[in-house]
Design a protein around this motif. Structure first.
Motif, PDB file in Angstrom:
ATOM      1  N   ALA A   8       0.835  -1.196   0.000  1.00  0.00           N
ATOM      2  CA  ALA A   8       0.000   0.000   0.000  1.00  0.00           C
ATOM      3  C   ALA A   8       0.873   1.251   0.000  1.00  0.00           C
ATOM      4  CB  ALA A   8      -0.918   0.004   1.214  1.00  0.00           C
ATOM      5  N   GLY A   9       0.506   2.201  -0.851  1.00  0.00           N
ATOM      6  CA  GLY A   9       1.260   3.427  -0.979  1.00  0.00           C
ATOM      7  C   GLY A   9       2.272   3.417  -2.111  1.00  0.00           C
ATOM      8  N   ASP A  10       2.565   2.242  -2.630  1.00  0.00           N
ATOM      9  CA  ASP A  10       3.518   2.126  -3.731  1.00  0.00           C
ATOM     10  C   ASP A  10       2.881   2.544  -5.058  1.00  0.00           C
ATOM     11  OD1 ASP A  10       5.354  -0.858  -2.627  1.00  0.00           O
ATOM     12  OD2 ASP A  10       5.446   1.253  -2.010  1.00  0.00           O
ATOM     13  N   SER A  11       3.715   2.536  -6.086  1.00  0.00           N
ATOM     14  CA  SER A  11       3.276   2.880  -7.435  1.00  0.00           C
ATOM     15  C   SER A  11       3.570   1.730  -8.392  1.00  0.00           C
ATOM     16  CB  SER A  11       4.000   4.136  -7.931  1.00  0.00           C
ATOM     17  OG  SER A  11       3.701   5.257  -7.134  1.00  0.00           O
ATOM     18  N   LEU A  12       2.775   1.668  -9.445  1.00  0.00           N
ATOM     19  CA  LEU A  12       2.997   0.728 -10.544  1.00  0.00           C
ATOM     20  C   LEU A  12       2.624   1.424 -11.834  1.00  0.00           C
ATOM     21  CD1 LEU A  12       1.553  -2.804  -9.601  1.00  0.00           C
ATOM     22  CD2 LEU A  12       3.917  -2.253 -10.154  1.00  0.00           C
ATOM     23  N   ARG A  13       3.281   1.005 -12.899  1.00  0.00           N
ATOM     24  CA  ARG A  13       2.922   1.520 -14.223  1.00  0.00           C
ATOM     25  C   ARG A  13       2.582   0.342 -15.111  1.00  0.00           C
ATOM     26  NH1 ARG A  13       3.657   6.490 -16.550  1.00  0.00           N
ATOM     27  NH2 ARG A  13       3.596   6.592 -18.850  1.00  0.00           N
ATOM     28  N   LEU A  14       1.349   0.317 -15.573  1.00  0.00           N
ATOM     29  CA  LEU A  14       0.904  -0.705 -16.505  1.00  0.00           C
ATOM     30  C   LEU A  14       1.046  -0.194 -17.927  1.00  0.00           C
ATOM     31  CD1 LEU A  14      -2.386  -1.904 -14.757  1.00  0.00           C
ATOM     32  CD2 LEU A  14      -0.030  -2.646 -14.359  1.00  0.00           C
ATOM     33  N   SER A  15       1.371  -1.113 -18.825  1.00  0.00           N
ATOM     34  CA  SER A  15       1.483  -0.756 -20.226  1.00  0.00           C
ATOM     35  C   SER A  15       0.671  -1.718 -21.072  1.00  0.00           C
ATOM     36  CB  SER A  15       2.938  -0.780 -20.671  1.00  0.00           C
ATOM     37  OG  SER A  15       3.071  -0.300 -21.989  1.00  0.00           O
ATOM     38  N   CYS A  16       0.075  -1.203 -22.124  1.00  0.00           N
ATOM     39  CA  CYS A  16      -0.714  -2.003 -23.058  1.00  0.00           C
ATOM     40  C   CYS A  16      -0.142  -1.778 -24.447  1.00  0.00           C
ATOM     41  CB  CYS A  16      -2.173  -1.585 -22.999  1.00  0.00           C
ATOM     42  SG  CYS A  16      -3.235  -2.363 -24.235  1.00  0.00           S
ATOM     43  N   ALA A  17       0.330  -2.844 -25.065  1.00  0.00           N
ATOM     44  CA  ALA A  17       0.878  -2.769 -26.408  1.00  0.00           C
ATOM     45  C   ALA A  17      -0.118  -3.352 -27.396  1.00  0.00           C
ATOM     46  CB  ALA A  17       2.191  -3.527 -26.483  1.00  0.00           C
ATOM     47  N   ALA A  18      -0.400  -2.608 -28.439  1.00  0.00           N
ATOM     48  CA  ALA A  18      -1.355  -3.048 -29.458  1.00  0.00           C
ATOM     49  C   ALA A  18      -0.635  -3.492 -30.716  1.00  0.00           C
ATOM     50  CB  ALA A  18      -2.324  -1.919 -29.793  1.00  0.00           C
ATOM     51  N   SER A  19      -1.222  -4.461 -31.374  1.00  0.00           N
ATOM     52  CA  SER A  19      -0.694  -4.923 -32.655  1.00  0.00           C
ATOM     53  C   SER A  19      -1.854  -5.330 -33.553  1.00  0.00           C
ATOM     54  CB  SER A  19       0.258  -6.109 -32.461  1.00  0.00           C
ATOM     55  OG  SER A  19      -0.414  -7.204 -31.869  1.00  0.00           O
ATOM     56  N   GLY A  20      -1.558  -5.521 -34.817  1.00  0.00           N
ATOM     57  CA  GLY A  20      -2.579  -5.932 -35.772  1.00  0.00           C
ATOM     58  C   GLY A  20      -3.225  -4.759 -36.478  1.00  0.00           C
ATOM     59  N   ARG A  21      -3.328  -3.651 -35.782  1.00  0.00           N
ATOM     60  CA  ARG A  21      -3.926  -2.448 -36.351  1.00  0.00           C
ATOM     61  C   ARG A  21      -3.494  -1.269 -35.495  1.00  0.00           C
ATOM     62  NH1 ARG A  21     -10.403  -1.920 -36.457  1.00  0.00           N
ATOM     63  NH2 ARG A  21     -10.213  -4.089 -37.122  1.00  0.00           N
ATOM     64  N   THR A  22      -3.324  -0.126 -36.089  1.00  0.00           N
ATOM     65  CA  THR A  22      -2.996   1.047 -35.286  1.00  0.00           C
ATOM     66  C   THR A  22      -4.204   1.448 -34.438  1.00  0.00           C
ATOM     67  OG1 THR A  22      -2.311   3.368 -35.344  1.00  0.00           O
ATOM     68  CG2 THR A  22      -3.663   2.586 -37.172  1.00  0.00           C
ATOM     69  N   ILE A  23      -3.940   1.841 -33.206  1.00  0.00           N
ATOM     70  CA  ILE A  23      -5.016   2.245 -32.306  1.00  0.00           C
ATOM     71  C   ILE A  23      -5.141   3.757 -32.229  1.00  0.00           C
ATOM     72  CG2 ILE A  23      -4.916   0.154 -30.906  1.00  0.00           C
ATOM     73  CD1 ILE A  23      -3.296   1.828 -28.826  1.00  0.00           C
ATOM     74  N   SER A  24      -4.427   4.459 -33.090  1.00  0.00           N
ATOM     75  CA  SER A  24      -4.375   5.914 -32.983  1.00  0.00           C
ATOM     76  C   SER A  24      -5.725   6.580 -33.201  1.00  0.00           C
ATOM     77  CB  SER A  24      -3.349   6.473 -33.964  1.00  0.00           C
ATOM     78  OG  SER A  24      -3.700   6.135 -35.300  1.00  0.00           O
ATOM     79  N   SER A  25      -6.670   5.890 -33.813  1.00  0.00           N
ATOM     80  CA  SER A  25      -7.982   6.486 -34.084  1.00  0.00           C
ATOM     81  C   SER A  25      -9.031   6.115 -33.044  1.00  0.00           C
ATOM     82  CB  SER A  25      -8.482   6.036 -35.458  1.00  0.00           C
ATOM     83  OG  SER A  25      -7.603   6.430 -36.481  1.00  0.00           O
ATOM     84  N   TYR A  26      -8.651   5.305 -32.055  1.00  0.00           N
ATOM     85  CA  TYR A  26      -9.639   4.737 -31.157  1.00  0.00           C
ATOM     86  C   TYR A  26      -9.503   5.205 -29.718  1.00  0.00           C
ATOM     87  CZ  TYR A  26      -9.593   1.369 -35.004  1.00  0.00           C
ATOM     88  OH  TYR A  26      -9.610   0.775 -36.239  1.00  0.00           O
ATOM     89  N   PRO A  27     -10.643   5.381 -29.047  1.00  0.00           N
ATOM     90  CA  PRO A  27     -10.580   5.540 -27.589  1.00  0.00           C
ATOM     91  C   PRO A  27     -10.039   4.251 -26.971  1.00  0.00           C
ATOM     92  CG  PRO A  27     -12.718   6.218 -28.442  1.00  0.00           C
ATOM     93  CD  PRO A  27     -12.011   5.522 -29.559  1.00  0.00           C
ATOM     94  N   MET A  28      -9.293   4.401 -25.907  1.00  0.00           N
ATOM     95  CA  MET A  28      -8.720   3.264 -25.199  1.00  0.00           C
ATOM     96  C   MET A  28      -9.052   3.404 -23.725  1.00  0.00           C
ATOM     97  SD  MET A  28      -7.138   1.444 -27.508  1.00  0.00           S
ATOM     98  CE  MET A  28      -6.134   0.366 -26.466  1.00  0.00           C
ATOM     99  N   ALA A  29      -9.081   2.269 -23.039  1.00  0.00           N
ATOM    100  CA  ALA A  29      -9.438   2.303 -21.626  1.00  0.00           C
ATOM    101  C   ALA A  29      -8.739   1.195 -20.862  1.00  0.00           C
ATOM    102  CB  ALA A  29     -10.950   2.174 -21.458  1.00  0.00           C
TER     103      ALA A  29
END
Length: 124
Positions: free
Chosen positions: A14-35
């Protein structure tokens, strides 16, 4: 088709930090909302944070507002979730998702591509 792969989960205190990452492939996600969504044992899946295609609009669940930050790098086809001041109640499987249907950011029903998820466990 969009393939999404999450990374960065783990066991923290508790109190620590984490950074999650999501890598996309197959199609560019630049046009899409992400969540980012999460699901804790015995609970329904909930949206944690979302971001518009440009990054100009963001949404946060009230439970994480001020602690989590969503960001995206369209050139790298990635979406990150910086999680600070983690609490035991943040423990869940975290998944990223793409909405290729429309430009809605916070409407969960439109997210139609999902990653497998990464486990985040916060000990007290």
């Amino acid at each position: 088709q969009v393939q999404l792969v999450e990374s960065g989960g783990g066991l923290v205190q508790a109190g620590d930090s984490l950074r999650l990452s999501c890598a996309a492939s197959g199609r560019t996600i630049s046009s899409y909302p992400m969540a980012w969504f999460r699901q804790a044992p015995g609970k329904e899946r909930e949206i944690v944070a979302a971001i518009s295609w440009s990054g100009g609009v963001t949404y946060y669940a009230s439970s994480v507002k001020g602690r989590f930050t969503i960001s995206r790098d369209n050139a790298k086809n990635t979406v990150d979730l910086q999680m600070n001041s983690l609490k035991p109640e943040d423990t869940a499987v975290y998944c990223c998702a793409a909405n290729t249907i429309n430009l809605e950011v916070a409407r969960t029903t439109f997210y139609n591509y999902w990653g497998q998820g990464t486990q985040v466990t916060v000990s007290s």
